[in-house]
Design a protein around this motif. Sequence first.
Motif, PDB file in Angstrom:
ATOM      1  N   VAL A  12       2.564   4.862   3.346  1.00 36.49           N
ATOM      2  CA  VAL A  12       3.552   5.317   2.745  1.00 36.49           C
ATOM      3  C   VAL A  12       3.494   5.631   1.408  1.00 36.49           C
ATOM      4  CG1 VAL A  12       5.981   4.772   1.969  1.00 36.49           C
ATOM      5  CG2 VAL A  12       5.229   4.105   4.318  1.00 36.49           C
ATOM      6  N   ALA A  13       2.683   4.643   0.801  1.00 36.43           N
ATOM      7  CA  ALA A  13       2.322   4.829  -0.658  1.00 36.43           C
ATOM      8  C   ALA A  13       1.266   6.256  -0.794  1.00 36.43           C
ATOM      9  CB  ALA A  13       1.571   3.670  -1.284  1.00 36.43           C
ATOM     10  N   VAL A  14       0.726   6.271   0.274  1.00 41.22           N
ATOM     11  CA  VAL A  14      -0.423   7.506   0.118  1.00 41.22           C
ATOM     12  C   VAL A  14       0.274   8.858   0.380  1.00 41.22           C
ATOM     13  CG1 VAL A  14      -2.348   8.473   1.483  1.00 41.22           C
ATOM     14  CG2 VAL A  14      -2.428   6.036   1.032  1.00 41.22           C
ATOM     15  N   ILE A  15       1.460   8.585   1.439  1.00 40.53           N
ATOM     16  CA  ILE A  15       2.092   9.904   1.527  1.00 40.53           C
ATOM     17  C   ILE A  15       3.085  10.168   0.391  1.00 40.53           C
ATOM     18  CG2 ILE A  15       4.003  10.650   2.811  1.00 40.53           C
ATOM     19  CD1 ILE A  15       3.150   8.944   5.251  1.00 40.53           C
ATOM     20  N   GLN A  75       7.563   5.961 -11.531  1.00 37.29           N
ATOM     21  CA  GLN A  75       7.598   4.715 -11.364  1.00 37.29           C
ATOM     22  C   GLN A  75       8.347   3.831 -12.319  1.00 37.29           C
ATOM     23  OE1 GLN A  75       6.522   3.246  -8.531  1.00 37.29           O
ATOM     24  NE2 GLN A  75       6.430   5.456  -7.895  1.00 37.29           N
ATOM     25  N   SER A  76       8.547   4.535 -13.386  1.00 34.89           N
ATOM     26  CA  SER A  76       9.403   3.851 -14.540  1.00 34.89           C
ATOM     27  C   SER A  76      10.945   3.541 -14.042  1.00 34.89           C
ATOM     28  CB  SER A  76       9.360   4.756 -15.800  1.00 34.89           C
ATOM     29  OG  SER A  76       9.934   5.936 -15.803  1.00 34.89           O
ATOM     30  N   GLN A  77      11.111   4.182 -12.791  1.00 39.83           N
ATOM     31  CA  GLN A  77      12.530   3.768 -12.295  1.00 39.83           C
ATOM     32  C   GLN A  77      12.559   2.473 -12.264  1.00 39.83           C
ATOM     33  OE1 GLN A  77      13.285   2.507  -9.169  1.00 39.83           O
ATOM     34  NE2 GLN A  77      11.045   2.295  -8.584  1.00 39.83           N
ATOM     35  N   ALA A  78      11.945   1.584 -12.335  1.00 37.92           N
ATOM     36  CA  ALA A  78      11.864   0.037 -12.147  1.00 37.92           C
ATOM     37  C   ALA A  78      12.657  -0.469 -13.253  1.00 37.92           C
ATOM     38  CB  ALA A  78      10.622  -0.519 -11.838  1.00 37.92           C
ATOM     39  N   LEU A  79      12.054   0.079 -14.355  1.00 36.46           N
ATOM     40  CA  LEU A  79      12.461  -0.132 -15.824  1.00 36.46           C
ATOM     41  C   LEU A  79      13.974   0.099 -15.813  1.00 36.46           C
ATOM     42  CD1 LEU A  79      10.572   0.781 -19.113  1.00 36.46           C
ATOM     43  CD2 LEU A  79      13.260   0.903 -18.880  1.00 36.46           C
ATOM     44  N   PHE A  80      14.286   1.290 -15.448  1.00 34.42           N
ATOM     45  CA  PHE A  80      16.107   1.762 -15.631  1.00 34.42           C
ATOM     46  C   PHE A  80      16.898   0.889 -14.371  1.00 34.42           C
ATOM     47  CE2 PHE A  80      13.478   5.565 -17.433  1.00 34.42           C
ATOM     48  CZ  PHE A  80      14.184   5.409 -18.835  1.00 34.42           C
ATOM     49  N   GLY A  90       4.475  -0.039  -4.055  1.00 33.75           N
ATOM     50  CA  GLY A  90       4.738   1.172  -4.571  1.00 33.75           C
ATOM     51  C   GLY A  90       3.871   1.613  -5.884  1.00 33.75           C
ATOM     52  N   LEU A  91       3.131   0.398  -6.356  1.00 30.41           N
ATOM     53  CA  LEU A  91       2.431   0.748  -7.537  1.00 30.41           C
ATOM     54  C   LEU A  91       1.284   1.420  -6.972  1.00 30.41           C
ATOM     55  CD1 LEU A  91       2.245  -2.732  -9.224  1.00 30.41           C
ATOM     56  CD2 LEU A  91       3.437  -0.656  -9.828  1.00 30.41           C
ATOM     57  N   LEU A  92       0.816   1.780  -5.712  1.00 30.20           N
ATOM     58  CA  LEU A  92      -0.330   2.503  -5.237  1.00 30.20           C
ATOM     59  C   LEU A  92      -0.138   3.971  -5.309  1.00 30.20           C
ATOM     60  CD1 LEU A  92      -1.321   0.752  -2.117  1.00 30.20           C
ATOM     61  CD2 LEU A  92      -2.300   0.444  -4.175  1.00 30.20           C
ATOM     62  N   VAL A  93       1.312   4.514  -5.698  1.00 30.12           N
ATOM     63  CA  VAL A  93       1.617   5.843  -5.453  1.00 30.12           C
ATOM     64  C   VAL A  93       1.077   6.378  -6.633  1.00 30.12           C
ATOM     65  CG1 VAL A  93       3.673   7.332  -5.582  1.00 30.12           C
ATOM     66  CG2 VAL A  93       3.801   5.129  -4.256  1.00 30.12           C
ATOM     67  N   PRO A  94       1.243   6.020  -7.980  1.00 35.61           N
ATOM     68  CA  PRO A  94       0.735   6.920  -9.058  1.00 35.61           C
ATOM     69  C   PRO A  94      -1.058   7.007  -8.888  1.00 35.61           C
ATOM     70  CG  PRO A  94       1.496   4.687  -9.983  1.00 35.61           C
ATOM     71  CD  PRO A  94       1.992   4.994  -8.472  1.00 35.61           C
ATOM     72  N   PHE A  95      -1.382   5.835  -8.567  1.00 34.34           N
ATOM     73  CA  PHE A  95      -2.871   5.828  -8.425  1.00 34.34           C
ATOM     74  C   PHE A  95      -3.375   7.088  -7.263  1.00 34.34           C
ATOM     75  CE2 PHE A  95      -2.247   1.484  -9.931  1.00 34.34           C
ATOM     76  CZ  PHE A  95      -3.213   1.446 -10.899  1.00 34.34           C
ATOM     77  N   VAL A  96      -2.821   7.098  -6.243  1.00 36.03           N
ATOM     78  CA  VAL A  96      -3.022   8.070  -5.201  1.00 36.03           C
ATOM     79  C   VAL A  96      -2.642   9.505  -5.809  1.00 36.03           C
ATOM     80  CG1 VAL A  96      -2.344   8.880  -3.005  1.00 36.03           C
ATOM     81  CG2 VAL A  96      -2.640   6.558  -3.267  1.00 36.03           C
ATOM     82  N   GLY A  97      -1.543   9.593  -6.467  1.00 39.46           N
ATOM     83  CA  GLY A  97      -1.070  10.765  -7.096  1.00 39.46           C
ATOM     84  C   GLY A  97      -2.060  11.196  -8.120  1.00 39.46           C
ATOM     85  N   VAL A 116       2.057   1.604 -18.274  1.00 40.08           N
ATOM     86  CA  VAL A 116       3.443   1.973 -17.802  1.00 40.08           C
ATOM     87  C   VAL A 116       3.318   0.957 -16.576  1.00 40.08           C
ATOM     88  CG1 VAL A 116       4.864   3.363 -16.510  1.00 40.08           C
ATOM     89  CG2 VAL A 116       4.203   3.869 -18.684  1.00 40.08           C
ATOM     90  N   ILE A 117       1.998   1.292 -15.778  1.00 47.65           N
ATOM     91  CA  ILE A 117       1.997   0.523 -14.387  1.00 47.65           C
ATOM     92  C   ILE A 117       1.753  -0.664 -14.464  1.00 47.65           C
ATOM     93  CG2 ILE A 117       0.206   0.307 -12.600  1.00 47.65           C
ATOM     94  CD1 ILE A 117      -0.452   3.531 -13.009  1.00 47.65           C
ATOM     95  N   GLY A 118       1.068  -1.217 -15.725  1.00 48.16           N
ATOM     96  CA  GLY A 118       1.002  -2.714 -16.065  1.00 48.16           C
ATOM     97  C   GLY A 118       2.325  -3.257 -16.374  1.00 48.16           C
TER      98      GLY A 118
END
Length: 291
Positions: free
Chosen positions: A12-15, A93-98, A241-248, A271-273
Amino acid sequence: MKPADVSIAVLVAVIWGLAFVAARVALDELSPALLTTLRFAVAAVPCLLVRKPDVSWRLLGAISLTLFLGQFLAQAFAIAHGVPVGLFSVIVQSQALFTIAFAALIFGERPTPMQTVGIGIAAAGLLMICGTVGYDFSLSAFAIAMICPISFATGNILLRGARGAPMFDLFAWLCLAAAVPLLALTLVTDGAAPTWQALTHMSLMSLACVLFLGAISTSIAYWLWGRLLRDHPTAQVVPFGLLVPFVGSAASSLAFGERFGPLRLVGMITVIGGIAVMLLARRAQSLPKVA
């Protein structure tokens, strides 16, 4: 989690990471409004087979307006106006912050000390990214991009009101609730004739991207993610979900030759950290309950 479930979470993260690249390719031919309309029109096809979940139309519309329409329309406009795909995959992924901030304001859910640290780290990373605005994309494009995680977080909060609804059925109807107003918006902003012209002259590549975004990235991937959240503690699933930005970022670098300057790269990693700190804090909280 079983190895099969771990594989599904990674898939899912890769997709979702590849979806940013697919959107960028499709936007070469389609307007942001039309692409977003087609995305949800395809994802809404299961509505022909499943009944509307026991959720009020008002709540269904509110969730769809934020979690889907607002998030992905902002995404399409931001990418179309020059925000690099790899950078945008981090911004989302900054949605986690908000989400944590909104939960604190609305429900009085005070973040733990570790979550507060994570929020500060992620916010610092966003400020670093802000320092790179104006070189390869405008401040207005960055402002549009920030609508995406804010809408995402708002939808997360509203989604609490639909607990207990069948996940696949719910997301199918959320897609339908987004597709209808998006179609009206497309006809108003793009015009009926240009819209028809774009549809009838769409290349096979753009069609493939639309089908991938609608059927795979939106319908199937959200359904699989929802099943993982149903069957496992949230703290075990969400970190994937943290894999998403790395794949993107990797996919964008390969597909478009995207490169990151030192400040932007440090900001993205920061941000990811920060998000990782927030998620680990949530996991630590849930361990006693799981035990």
